[in-house]
Design a protein around this motif. Structure first.
Motif, PDB file in Angstrom:
ATOM      1  N   LEU A 194      37.974 -37.046 117.046  1.00 18.37           N
ATOM      2  CA  LEU A 194      38.871 -35.777 116.883  1.00 18.37           C
ATOM      3  C   LEU A 194      38.468 -34.711 117.272  1.00 18.37           C
ATOM      4  O   LEU A 194      38.996 -33.888 117.747  1.00 18.37           O
ATOM      5  N   TYR A 195      37.075 -34.595 117.199  1.00 18.09           N
ATOM      6  CA  TYR A 195      36.374 -33.324 118.027  1.00 18.09           C
ATOM      7  C   TYR A 195      36.839 -33.224 119.397  1.00 18.09           C
ATOM      8  O   TYR A 195      37.122 -32.217 119.701  1.00 18.09           O
ATOM      9  N   ALA A 196      36.945 -34.223 119.953  1.00 21.03           N
ATOM     10  CA  ALA A 196      37.051 -34.016 121.387  1.00 21.03           C
ATOM     11  C   ALA A 196      38.554 -33.929 121.758  1.00 21.03           C
ATOM     12  O   ALA A 196      38.772 -33.059 122.605  1.00 21.03           O
ATOM     13  N   THR A 197      39.298 -34.869 121.220  1.00 18.74           N
ATOM     14  CA  THR A 197      40.980 -34.651 121.288  1.00 18.74           C
ATOM     15  C   THR A 197      41.390 -33.432 121.032  1.00 18.74           C
ATOM     16  O   THR A 197      42.394 -32.828 121.328  1.00 18.74           O
ATOM     17  N   VAL A 198      41.309 -33.339 119.562  1.00 19.86           N
ATOM     18  CA  VAL A 198      42.087 -32.399 118.814  1.00 19.86           C
ATOM     19  C   VAL A 198      41.565 -31.066 118.956  1.00 19.86           C
ATOM     20  O   VAL A 198      42.156 -29.955 119.324  1.00 19.86           O
ATOM     21  N   LEU A 199      39.976 -30.720 118.620  1.00 18.54           N
ATOM     22  CA  LEU A 199      39.350 -29.574 118.550  1.00 18.54           C
ATOM     23  C   LEU A 199      39.181 -28.937 120.099  1.00 18.54           C
ATOM     24  O   LEU A 199      39.173 -27.706 120.358  1.00 18.54           O
ATOM     25  N   LEU A 200      38.891 -29.781 120.962  1.00 19.68           N
ATOM     26  CA  LEU A 200      38.496 -29.455 122.207  1.00 19.68           C
ATOM     27  C   LEU A 200      39.389 -29.575 123.241  1.00 19.68           C
ATOM     28  O   LEU A 200      39.538 -29.238 124.681  1.00 19.68           O
ATOM     29  N   GLY A 201      40.564 -30.394 123.079  1.00 17.82           N
ATOM     30  CA  GLY A 201      41.708 -30.655 123.787  1.00 17.82           C
ATOM     31  C   GLY A 201      41.452 -31.471 124.953  1.00 17.82           C
ATOM     32  O   GLY A 201      41.883 -31.424 126.088  1.00 17.82           O
ATOM     33  N   ARG A 202      40.350 -32.426 124.980  1.00 25.35           N
ATOM     34  CA  ARG A 202      39.993 -33.472 125.924  1.00 25.35           C
ATOM     35  C   ARG A 202      40.752 -34.695 125.948  1.00 25.35           C
ATOM     36  O   ARG A 202      41.220 -35.066 124.705  1.00 25.35           O
ATOM     37  N   GLU A 203      41.076 -35.174 127.247  1.00 22.05           N
ATOM     38  CA  GLU A 203      41.879 -36.774 127.073  1.00 22.05           C
ATOM     39  C   GLU A 203      40.943 -37.718 127.104  1.00 22.05           C
ATOM     40  O   GLU A 203      39.780 -37.480 127.518  1.00 22.05           O
ATOM     41  N   GLY A 204      41.508 -38.912 126.774  1.00 20.24           N
ATOM     42  CA  GLY A 204      40.863 -40.161 126.904  1.00 20.24           C
ATOM     43  C   GLY A 204      40.242 -40.647 125.455  1.00 20.24           C
ATOM     44  O   GLY A 204      40.314 -39.770 124.443  1.00 20.24           O
ATOM     45  N   GLY A 205      39.947 -41.784 125.342  1.00 25.33           N
ATOM     46  CA  GLY A 205      39.476 -42.506 124.042  1.00 25.33           C
ATOM     47  C   GLY A 205      38.010 -42.936 124.307  1.00 25.33           C
ATOM     48  O   GLY A 205      37.735 -43.497 125.370  1.00 25.33           O
ATOM     49  N   GLY A 206      37.183 -42.741 123.315  1.00 27.17           N
ATOM     50  CA  GLY A 206      35.822 -43.511 123.412  1.00 27.17           C
ATOM     51  C   GLY A 206      34.791 -42.410 123.825  1.00 27.17           C
ATOM     52  O   GLY A 206      33.455 -42.661 124.159  1.00 27.17           O
ATOM     53  N   TRP A 207      35.048 -41.267 123.250  1.00 27.76           N
ATOM     54  CA  TRP A 207      33.816 -40.175 123.212  1.00 27.76           C
ATOM     55  C   TRP A 207      32.933 -40.388 122.488  1.00 27.76           C
ATOM     56  O   TRP A 207      32.894 -40.960 121.177  1.00 27.76           O
ATOM     57  N   LYS A 208      31.659 -40.069 122.716  1.00 23.69           N
ATOM     58  CA  LYS A 208      30.565 -40.375 122.044  1.00 23.69           C
ATOM     59  C   LYS A 208      29.485 -39.035 121.773  1.00 23.69           C
ATOM     60  O   LYS A 208      29.644 -38.152 122.648  1.00 23.69           O
ATOM     61  N   LEU A 209      29.157 -38.763 120.690  1.00 27.70           N
ATOM     62  CA  LEU A 209      27.963 -37.627 120.442  1.00 27.70           C
ATOM     63  C   LEU A 209      26.955 -38.068 121.216  1.00 27.70           C
ATOM     64  O   LEU A 209      26.381 -39.330 121.285  1.00 27.70           O
ATOM     65  N   ARG A 224      32.216 -37.467 132.128  1.00 27.27           N
ATOM     66  CA  ARG A 224      32.840 -35.994 131.530  1.00 27.27           C
ATOM     67  C   ARG A 224      32.019 -35.696 130.310  1.00 27.27           C
ATOM     68  O   ARG A 224      31.601 -36.546 129.467  1.00 27.27           O
ATOM     69  N   THR A 225      31.709 -34.356 130.222  1.00 27.55           N
ATOM     70  CA  THR A 225      30.769 -33.813 128.984  1.00 27.55           C
ATOM     71  C   THR A 225      31.784 -32.845 128.522  1.00 27.55           C
ATOM     72  O   THR A 225      32.813 -32.122 129.041  1.00 27.55           O
ATOM     73  N   ALA A 226      31.304 -32.675 127.218  1.00 30.65           N
ATOM     74  CA  ALA A 226      32.116 -31.536 126.347  1.00 30.65           C
ATOM     75  C   ALA A 226      31.147 -30.730 125.389  1.00 30.65           C
ATOM     76  O   ALA A 226      30.082 -31.458 125.010  1.00 30.65           O
ATOM     77  N   ARG A 227      31.267 -29.576 124.839  1.00 36.46           N
ATOM     78  CA  ARG A 227      30.544 -28.911 124.043  1.00 36.46           C
ATOM     79  C   ARG A 227      31.522 -28.349 122.850  1.00 36.46           C
ATOM     80  O   ARG A 227      32.261 -27.898 123.098  1.00 36.46           O
ATOM     81  N   MET A 228      30.825 -28.605 121.807  1.00 40.29           N
ATOM     82  CA  MET A 228      31.521 -28.411 120.525  1.00 40.29           C
ATOM     83  C   MET A 228      30.462 -27.333 119.560  1.00 40.29           C
ATOM     84  O   MET A 228      29.566 -27.914 119.292  1.00 40.29           O
ATOM     85  N   ASP A 229      30.933 -26.021 119.485  1.00 38.95           N
ATOM     86  CA  ASP A 229      30.035 -25.140 118.773  1.00 38.95           C
ATOM     87  C   ASP A 229      30.345 -25.321 117.273  1.00 38.95           C
ATOM     88  O   ASP A 229      31.600 -25.504 116.859  1.00 38.95           O
ATOM     89  N   PHE A 230      29.395 -25.066 116.442  1.00 44.47           N
ATOM     90  CA  PHE A 230      29.557 -24.821 115.094  1.00 44.47           C
ATOM     91  C   PHE A 230      29.946 -23.497 114.710  1.00 44.47           C
ATOM     92  O   PHE A 230      29.676 -22.535 115.424  1.00 44.47           O
ATOM     93  N   GLY A 231      30.347 -23.416 113.383  1.00 41.17           N
ATOM     94  CA  GLY A 231      30.923 -21.972 112.999  1.00 41.17           C
ATOM     95  C   GLY A 231      29.506 -21.328 112.462  1.00 41.17           C
ATOM     96  O   GLY A 231      29.847 -20.138 112.173  1.00 41.17           O
ATOM     97  N   ARG A 250      39.141 -29.858 109.819  1.00 36.83           N
ATOM     98  CA  ARG A 250      39.889 -28.961 110.556  1.00 36.83           C
ATOM     99  C   ARG A 250      40.692 -29.548 111.593  1.00 36.83           C
ATOM    100  O   ARG A 250      42.029 -29.501 111.800  1.00 36.83           O
ATOM    101  N   ALA A 251      39.931 -30.432 112.090  1.00 32.84           N
ATOM    102  CA  ALA A 251      40.573 -31.559 113.315  1.00 32.84           C
ATOM    103  C   ALA A 251      41.793 -32.046 112.588  1.00 32.84           C
ATOM    104  O   ALA A 251      42.990 -32.183 113.284  1.00 32.84           O
ATOM    105  N   ARG A 252      41.538 -32.769 111.419  1.00 34.28           N
ATOM    106  CA  ARG A 252      42.669 -33.749 110.625  1.00 34.28           C
ATOM    107  C   ARG A 252      43.844 -32.521 110.381  1.00 34.28           C
ATOM    108  O   ARG A 252      45.116 -32.952 110.380  1.00 34.28           O
ATOM    109  N   ARG A 253      43.356 -31.317 109.850  1.00 37.19           N
ATOM    110  CA  ARG A 253      44.729 -30.467 109.681  1.00 37.19           C
ATOM    111  C   ARG A 253      45.569 -30.106 110.766  1.00 37.19           C
ATOM    112  O   ARG A 253      46.670 -30.001 110.615  1.00 37.19           O
TER     113      ARG A 253
END
Length: 260
Positions: A194-209, A224-231, A250-253
């Motif tokens: 959810l972090y990757a696909t919903v919050l960051l808008g990235r495609e694909g399945g199987g993202w890992k922290l 591919r890499t992505a960065r998610m910032d905390f609030g 937030r992602a589920r909402r």
């Protein structure tokens, strides 16, 4: 604020050179997996020598590089450890000069701390292909000053002590990094997705922290890499847990709203 002298011009004394500016610079640096490295050419009267390197950031935001003794930039560093790094956050912008970038000035120091090696290889899995070669080593950049350009007219110098976190403040989180990453990937893979696909808008399945730090967390899917910032900034595992829970809510909402 630290006003000590060092390389480059004096820090900009104007308002806005506090924690928010430092956080903005760290966001650019943490989101960028590569940097332009400038060293003083050892056999050319000290002429600047630019090269491209992969970069990771330690928990305190110190840049980490994985360099070969066979490379010109490493030979330069051994003669003069002063370096410059440019972290470019302008990729994909129609007007690159309106985007953010950070120039870091500091000294490259070889590190035998195994935690630094683990941190770098978690960020750059492809580097594991040559990690066993004897000529490669981790170098940590002891930051003296950074220069944030966040668009036209938004320019600030930042002292190294203001940019970086103090190690005693983040040690608790650093020691729990691997545990948190393993727990999220094994027990909460759906949240990571959810972090990757919903919050960051990235495609694909199987993202890992792949890593967590006071400012946020890193994710990867293949190359591919992505960065998610905390609030908010976190300094321990409990603070990280609260941020990760808030983000998945937030992602589920958002997902529910888009599917309604």
């Amino acid at each position: 604020m630290n006003t000590s002298t060092g390389p480059g011009p004096a820090p900009d004394p104007a308002p806005g050179t506090g924690p928010d500016v430092a956080a903005a610079a760290r966001r650019v640096m943490r989101a960028t997996g590569r940097a332009a490295l400038s060293t003083a050419q050892r056999d050319a009267a000290g002429w600047p020598y630019p090269s491209l390197v992969l970069a990771a950031l330690d928990h305190d935001a110190s840049p980490l590089l994985f360099l070969s003794d066979l490379a010109d930039h490493t030979a330069n560093i051994k003669m003069d450890p002063r370096v410059g790094l440019l972290f470019d956050g302008t990729a994909g912008l129609d007007e690159p000069l309106a985007g953010s970038r950070v120039s870091v000035l500091g000294r490259a120091e070889r590190s035998d701390d195994p935690r630094h090696r683990v941190r770098f290889l978690a960020r750059h899995e492809s580097a594991s292909l040559y990690a066993g070669f004897g000529d490669f080593a981790i170098y940590r950049i002891a930051v003296e000053r950074a220069h944030l350009v966040a668009g036209f007219g938004r320019i600030r110098w930042i002292a190294g002590d203001d940019l970086l976190f103090r190690l005693p403040d983040i040690e608790t989180l650093a020691l729990r990094d691997a545990d948190i990453v393993e727990h999220m990937n094994e027990d909460h893979a759906d949240a990571v997705e959810l972090y990757a696909t919903v919050l960051l808008g990235r495609e694909g399945g199987g993202w890992k922290l792949t890593g967590i730090d006071p400012d946020g967390c890193d994710l990867r899917l293949g190359g591919r890499t992505a960065r998610m910032d905390f609030g908010r900034t976190v300094f321990d595992a409990e603070g990280a847990r609260r941020e990760l829970v808030d983000l998945v809510r937030r992602a589920r909402r958002i997902r529910g709203e888009t599917q309604a």
